[in-house]
Design an enzyme around this catalytic site. Sequence first.
Site, PDB file in Angstrom:
ATOM      1  N   TYR A  50       0.815  -1.214   0.000  1.00  0.00           N
ATOM      2  CA  TYR A  50       0.000   0.000   0.000  1.00  0.00           C
ATOM      3  C   TYR A  50       0.851   1.267   0.000  1.00  0.00           C
ATOM      4  CZ  TYR A  50       1.015   0.498   5.012  1.00  0.00           C
ATOM      5  OH  TYR A  50       1.635   0.661   6.229  1.00  0.00           O
ATOM      6  N   ARG A  51       2.141   1.156   0.342  1.00  0.00           N
ATOM      7  CA  ARG A  51       2.993   2.335   0.365  1.00  0.00           C
ATOM      8  C   ARG A  51       3.432   2.748  -1.041  1.00  0.00           C
ATOM      9  NH1 ARG A  51       6.537   0.020   5.293  1.00  0.00           N
ATOM     10  NH2 ARG A  51       5.219   0.679   7.031  1.00  0.00           N
ATOM     11  N   GLU A 147     -17.724 -13.565 -15.008  1.00  0.00           N
ATOM     12  CA  GLU A 147     -16.907 -12.509 -14.417  1.00  0.00           C
ATOM     13  C   GLU A 147     -16.149 -11.798 -15.531  1.00  0.00           C
ATOM     14  OE1 GLU A 147     -13.250 -12.266 -11.125  1.00  0.00           O
ATOM     15  OE2 GLU A 147     -14.258 -14.153 -11.552  1.00  0.00           O
TER      16      GLU A 147
END
Length: 303
Positions: A50-51, A147
């Site tokens: 996430y960084r 999908e």
Amino acid sequence: MDGSRSDDQKHDQMSEQQFLATYNVGDYERPSVTVDMLVFTIRNETQSNYRKLAEPALQLLMIRRGGHPYLGQWALPGGFVSMDESLEEAARRELSTETGLDNIYLEQLYTWGDVHRDPRTRVISCSYMALVDSSELELEAGDDASEADWFRMEQRLVEEKRHIHKHGRITERRIQLILTNGTEELSAVIETKESIAGRVRSNSIRVMEAQGIAFDHAKIILYALERLRSKVEYTDIAFNLMPDTFTLTALQKVYEIIGGKKLLAAAFRRKIADRVVETGEYAGSAGHRPSRLYRLNPDRPAI
């Protein structure tokens, strides 16, 4: 007199209207015809860390098959051509069904006709390439799909062989194609062969093995990637991935992503100088100098 000669004479004595009235369509077997859509866009990749900031990448729309054959595997969106529609009409119908998009850039790519490419029956497929701005796209899985998702593409040269002979040369390559959507990885090994003998040039492409990619769609994807990278050099095709207005930095990034290499800003701006016009507007960005916004030059002949 043989039978075929006699039939020809009978036909010569008929009017075209009489001939068509008696023509039996069952005299010849008719293969099924489908259209397959390669929908490309540039999207920010999902990062596991996430960084890290999300990086934009060229991605392809795939659907997970909801029925046999290749149940649960991923395939290009597409479908069968109806008797009362043209190939392009079928392609646009399927595109609208699978993505909800209309009136976007679309071009015919190639027609695929290997005899055993579909286990159901003899199927000839005409592939189409679509380029879209991801900000306008909303995914909708079609009737035969469970999908729909975007996949980043990577290709690696596994092996290359060259054979020189007195009349020319043969080049064989094995290429690994890898598709990832952040949670799932698909792969295929594809063999391409180019033969040059004098003035005659021939090419072939076949799937050696595939993991998770249905039909022969892996080789269609590889072919489309190579066509896209070639066309971006001499056409305006990349602009179809941009919104109506854009910065030159964003446009350069798109060219770099497709071409797979960094470009010098000054050289790039000279190259596309006559393809764009300033809008007089700016893209605001907190903490940064505003960037000029451009659009495709409407007065420049399309290439």
